[in-house]
Motif scaffolding. Sequence first.
Motif, short mmCIF file in Angstrom:
data_model
loop_
_atom_site.label_atom_id
_atom_site.label_comp_id
_atom_site.label_asym_id
_atom_site.label_seq_id
_atom_site.Cartn_x
_atom_site.Cartn_y
_atom_site.Cartn_z
N SER A 51 -14.95 12.49 18.68
CA SER A 51 -15.14 11.61 17.52
C SER A 51 -14.13 10.47 17.53
O SER A 51 -14.47 9.32 17.20
CB SER A 51 -15.00 12.42 16.22
OG SER A 51 -15.98 13.42 16.13
N LEU A 52 -12.90 10.77 17.92
CA LEU A 52 -11.89 9.72 18.04
C LEU A 52 -12.34 8.63 19.00
O LEU A 52 -12.27 7.44 18.70
CB LEU A 52 -10.56 10.30 18.53
CG LEU A 52 -9.66 11.06 17.55
CD1 LEU A 52 -8.40 11.51 18.27
CD2 LEU A 52 -9.29 10.20 16.36
N VAL A 53 -12.82 9.06 20.16
CA VAL A 53 -13.27 8.09 21.17
C VAL A 53 -14.41 7.24 20.62
O VAL A 53 -14.44 6.02 20.80
CB VAL A 53 -13.71 8.82 22.47
CG1 VAL A 53 -14.34 7.83 23.45
CG2 VAL A 53 -12.53 9.52 23.12
N GLY A 54 -15.36 7.88 19.94
CA GLY A 54 -16.49 7.16 19.38
C GLY A 54 -16.07 6.10 18.38
O GLY A 54 -16.55 4.96 18.42
N ILE A 55 -15.17 6.47 17.48
CA ILE A 55 -14.70 5.52 16.46
C ILE A 55 -13.89 4.39 17.09
O ILE A 55 -14.03 3.22 16.71
CB ILE A 55 -13.87 6.24 15.38
CG1 ILE A 55 -14.73 7.23 14.59
CG2 ILE A 55 -13.25 5.22 14.42
CD1 ILE A 55 -15.84 6.58 13.79
N TYR A 56 -13.06 4.73 18.08
CA TYR A 56 -12.28 3.68 18.75
C TYR A 56 -13.18 2.70 19.50
O TYR A 56 -12.88 1.50 19.58
CB TYR A 56 -11.27 4.31 19.71
CG TYR A 56 -10.16 5.08 19.02
CD1 TYR A 56 -9.79 4.80 17.71
CD2 TYR A 56 -9.46 6.09 19.70
CE1 TYR A 56 -8.77 5.50 17.09
CE2 TYR A 56 -8.44 6.79 19.08
CZ TYR A 56 -8.10 6.49 17.77
OH TYR A 56 -7.08 7.20 17.16
N LEU A 57 -14.29 3.19 20.03
CA LEU A 57 -15.25 2.30 20.68
C LEU A 57 -15.90 1.37 19.65
O LEU A 57 -16.11 0.18 19.93
CB LEU A 57 -16.32 3.11 21.40
CG LEU A 57 -15.90 3.75 22.73
CD1 LEU A 57 -16.95 4.75 23.21
CD2 LEU A 57 -15.68 2.67 23.80
N ILE A 58 -16.21 1.90 18.48
CA ILE A 58 -16.77 1.06 17.41
C ILE A 58 -15.76 -0.01 17.00
O ILE A 58 -16.11 -1.18 16.82
CB ILE A 58 -17.18 1.91 16.19
CG1 ILE A 58 -18.38 2.80 16.53
CG2 ILE A 58 -17.53 1.00 15.00
CD1 ILE A 58 -18.77 3.75 15.42
N ILE A 109 -21.17 -5.50 23.19
CA ILE A 109 -22.45 -4.80 23.37
C ILE A 109 -22.24 -3.44 24.03
O ILE A 109 -22.77 -2.42 23.56
CB ILE A 109 -23.41 -5.65 24.23
CG1 ILE A 109 -23.81 -6.92 23.46
CG2 ILE A 109 -24.66 -4.85 24.61
CD1 ILE A 109 -24.56 -7.94 24.29
N ILE A 110 -21.44 -3.39 25.09
CA ILE A 110 -21.25 -2.15 25.84
C ILE A 110 -20.52 -1.10 25.00
O ILE A 110 -20.91 0.07 24.98
CB ILE A 110 -20.48 -2.43 27.15
CG1 ILE A 110 -21.36 -3.24 28.11
CG2 ILE A 110 -20.05 -1.11 27.82
CD1 ILE A 110 -20.62 -3.77 29.32
N THR A 111 -19.48 -1.51 24.29
CA THR A 111 -18.72 -0.52 23.50
C THR A 111 -19.53 0.01 22.33
O THR A 111 -19.46 1.19 22.00
CB THR A 111 -17.39 -1.12 23.00
OG1 THR A 111 -17.64 -2.38 22.36
CG2 THR A 111 -16.41 -1.33 24.15
N PHE A 112 -20.34 -0.85 21.71
CA PHE A 112 -21.21 -0.37 20.64
C PHE A 112 -22.24 0.62 21.17
O PHE A 112 -22.52 1.64 20.54
CB PHE A 112 -21.92 -1.55 19.95
CG PHE A 112 -21.12 -2.19 18.85
CD1 PHE A 112 -20.53 -1.43 17.85
CD2 PHE A 112 -20.96 -3.58 18.80
CE1 PHE A 112 -19.80 -2.02 16.83
CE2 PHE A 112 -20.23 -4.18 17.79
CZ PHE A 112 -19.64 -3.40 16.79
N LEU A 113 -22.81 0.33 22.34
CA LEU A 113 -23.80 1.23 22.94
C LEU A 113 -23.17 2.58 23.31
O LEU A 113 -23.77 3.64 23.08
CB LEU A 113 -24.43 0.58 24.17
CG LEU A 113 -25.41 -0.56 23.90
CD1 LEU A 113 -25.86 -1.19 25.21
CD2 LEU A 113 -26.61 -0.07 23.10
N LEU A 114 -21.97 2.54 23.87
CA LEU A 114 -21.28 3.79 24.22
C LEU A 114 -20.97 4.61 22.96
O LEU A 114 -21.12 5.84 22.95
CB LEU A 114 -19.99 3.49 24.98
CG LEU A 114 -20.15 2.98 26.41
CD1 LEU A 114 -18.80 2.56 26.98
CD2 LEU A 114 -20.79 4.05 27.31
#
Length: 308
Positions: A51-58, A109-114
Amino acid sequence: MNKVEVKRLWKGFWQVADPRSWIASTIPMFVGAALAYGTRGRFSLPWFLLSLVGIYLIETGKNASNEYVDYKTGVDRNIAPENRTPFSGGKKTIVQGKLSLTEVLYIAIITFLLACGIGLIIVLFREPNILWVGLLGVLISIFYSVPPFKFAYTGLGEFAVGFTFGPLVTLGMYMVMALEFDYRVMIVGLPIGFLIANVLWINQYPDYEADKQGNKRNWVVRLGKEKGIKVYIVLFVLAYISLILVSAIYRNPFWLLGWISIPLAVKSVKIAQREFNNIPKLVQANATTLLIYQLTGLAMMIASLLNG
């Protein structure tokens, strides 16, 4: 692509990602996780880290899209040299020639998709009801700067940041850990939301003239610097009052530990009232407001763990 180019892109990526800014989401995520453990005795390290990784990517996607739009509108280019501070002018990757406009767009674009991919994994294998929370967070992050909504340009940026990094992220992490929805968690997110909105509020002062010139109509631009300080004070007051509400709802006086930062808030307000037109000296208020956010967040984590 040669090694020099790879190194340039890598450095540019981390500059636009700006891990120091991730403290905005780290606080509510840790509070949400601590609350799940304190009230339900539930915590999963693998899902917490994912979850941390996901939020940091956002956050990185939001930074990159904001960088792209602010450069195109001229906001980042119009900041006077004497007003440039660590709290002004976005991430400065395009202005400093570290990344091109196209490269920043690709990063967004890439970080939002990830991030969406990670969110889908959580929905499918951990907590299906997190879908609406994650979807709302992604949409707010995208349209913070991007048309047609451009929240940061239309006077909704402060609300978007306060709501996302307050109630929404706190609730999202709680749900991933506790596997349930609890409306009270959104109330826990209120003090965090008010304080992070105040971090954004005072950080808009160094960019005031550039934002005005670029038609970035945030509320500091709309009200003016002097009147804006009154809102700065109100946001602090709302944050500390909301801690009383959280304490009452959970019947736990430890939530009032967050009041430990009140002396710093008083100090920061006095600086802001005196130096709102003197950006080099106002930086003290910028830094102190961020410290207040961190210190209050730490106190709230302790209160969450003691909530059982």
